[in-house]
Motif scaffolding. Structure first.
Motif, short mmCIF file in Angstrom:
data_model
loop_
_atom_site.label_atom_id
_atom_site.label_comp_id
_atom_site.label_asym_id
_atom_site.label_seq_id
_atom_site.Cartn_x
_atom_site.Cartn_y
_atom_site.Cartn_z
N ASP A 7 0.89 -0.83 0.25
CA ASP A 7 -0.14 -0.31 -0.28
C ASP A 7 1.03 1.34 -0.27
O ASP A 7 1.72 1.20 0.35
N ILE A 8 0.23 2.65 -0.04
CA ILE A 8 1.30 3.61 -0.26
C ILE A 8 -0.16 4.30 0.43
O ILE A 8 -1.42 4.80 0.66
N ALA A 9 0.50 5.38 1.34
CA ALA A 9 0.62 6.70 1.86
C ALA A 9 0.91 7.27 2.13
O ALA A 9 2.27 8.13 1.75
N VAL A 10 0.38 8.72 2.07
CA VAL A 10 1.09 10.30 1.62
C VAL A 10 0.40 10.86 2.75
O VAL A 10 -0.99 11.47 2.83
N THR A 11 1.06 11.64 3.38
CA THR A 11 0.48 12.67 3.91
C THR A 11 1.44 14.13 3.58
O THR A 11 2.15 14.21 3.37
N LEU A 12 0.11 15.48 4.13
CA LEU A 12 0.87 16.40 2.92
C LEU A 12 0.56 17.11 4.64
O LEU A 12 -0.73 17.46 5.32
N ARG A 13 1.80 18.00 4.94
CA ARG A 13 1.14 18.75 6.61
C ARG A 13 2.10 20.07 5.66
O ARG A 13 3.28 20.68 5.47
N GLY A 14 1.59 21.14 6.73
CA GLY A 14 2.29 22.42 6.50
C GLY A 14 1.35 24.12 6.85
O GLY A 14 -0.32 23.43 6.57
N LEU A 41 5.55 26.56 4.05
CA LEU A 41 6.27 25.04 4.13
C LEU A 41 5.49 24.46 3.71
O LEU A 41 5.18 24.18 5.12
N TYR A 42 5.39 23.57 3.01
CA TYR A 42 4.23 22.50 3.58
C TYR A 42 5.21 20.80 3.42
O TYR A 42 6.03 20.90 2.34
N VAL A 43 5.16 19.95 3.87
CA VAL A 43 6.61 18.31 3.37
C VAL A 43 5.25 17.38 3.18
O VAL A 43 4.21 17.26 4.26
N ALA A 44 5.75 16.45 2.27
CA ALA A 44 4.78 15.99 2.00
C ALA A 44 5.48 14.50 1.98
O ALA A 44 6.98 14.45 1.81
N HIS A 45 5.56 13.62 3.33
CA HIS A 45 5.65 12.29 2.57
C HIS A 45 5.20 11.23 2.16
O HIS A 45 4.06 11.31 2.95
N PHE A 46 5.94 10.61 1.63
CA PHE A 46 5.15 8.89 1.43
C PHE A 46 5.95 7.74 1.72
O PHE A 46 7.18 7.55 1.97
#
Length: 268
Positions: free
Chosen positions: A74-81, A203-208
């Protein structure tokens, strides 16, 4: 080379994007062969203009299936900021009126937080693993300010956290969506989320994350910056660097608009 594909990813059809990513991610380069996942944003810079009302963020990448031994994943992505303090008030009824009675100050709260995944989060990882990587709004860390850590027991932290999350969800600033990651071919994926204007600059950071058997086995990171330009940038800069001048301008502008409105009303 991967960044060059990102720059044009938003203009490509899914089929063309898949071909381009395949050439980049698994062409034998050292960077691609060292990781299970290579990912990024189609655009890393966005600009706020007077007409700005939000924007879509396109995120994409490629997974090395050879290293996954043919097992499902599976893939999960978070985007925060951006991160900032938030004050949450509790109202009580006093003398027939609802008034602010207690408050809790949260530190380090992302103004925007989204979690995008191939399946519901509870189906792809247990709570302990999700908590470790903050995969889900329910496991998002919401630290409180130091001086309030010993607040009276009547200050129920969970009640304030629930109120904060409820407000963020209502404004579409906390988002959690499953089955929104599309695959093209064997290894390539793409997803997107809408960043509302209320999310603000910063600034927004995406974690995959690649998950297999309920565990995170690979990850990648991308950074996206949202900037103000033009009159928006000048007003923001004046407000932060010269607050007294900004106040004078705001009062003068309000007086001018009020006077002009009154004059036009009298004439009509």
């Amino acid at each position: 080379m991967f960044s060059r594909v990102a720059a044009i990813a938003r203009k490509l059809t899914p089929a063309v994007l898949a071909s381009a990513l395949a050439l980049v991610a698994f062409s034998g380069g050292a960077s691609a062969s060292a990781n299970i996942i290579e990912a990024g944003a189609a655009q890393n810079q966005f600009y706020i203009e007077p007409s700005y009302d939000g924007t879509s963020i396109v995120l994409f990448g490629a997974v090395d299936r050879d290293r996954l031994k043919g097992e499902p994943f599976d893939i999960a992505v978070t985007l925060r900021g951006p991160v900032q303090p938030v004050v949450v008030w509790k109202k009580d009824r006093r003398a027939g009126l609802w008034v602010n009675s207690q408050r809790l100050i949260f530190d380090g709260v992302p103004n925007y937080f989204a979690v995008l995944s191939t399946r519901p989060l509870d189906d792809i990882a247990p709570l302990a693993e999700r908590d470790r990587y903050e995969l889900g709004i329910d496991v998002l860390s919401l630290p409180i300010r130091d001086e309030q850590k010993n607040a009276p027991s009547k200050l129920d932290r969970s009640e304030f956290e629930a109120a904060l999350v409820r407000q963020k969800k209502a404004a579409r600033l906390f988002v959690e969506e499953a089955r929104v990651i599309d695959f093209f071919g064997v290894s390539l994926f793409r997803t997107k989320t809408f960043l509302p204007a209320a999310a603000g600059p910063g600034l927004y950071v995406a974690h995959f994350y690649v998950l297999q058997g309920g565990k995170v086995i690979g990850d990648a990171t991308a950074r996206i910056r949202l900037r103000k330009i033009g009159i928006e940038a000048r007003l923001s800069s004046t407000a932060s660097e010269h607050p007294w001048l900004y106040g004078v301008i705001a009062v003068a502008l309000a007086a001018f608009v009020g006077g002009a409105t009154s004059f036009l009303t009298r004439r009509t």
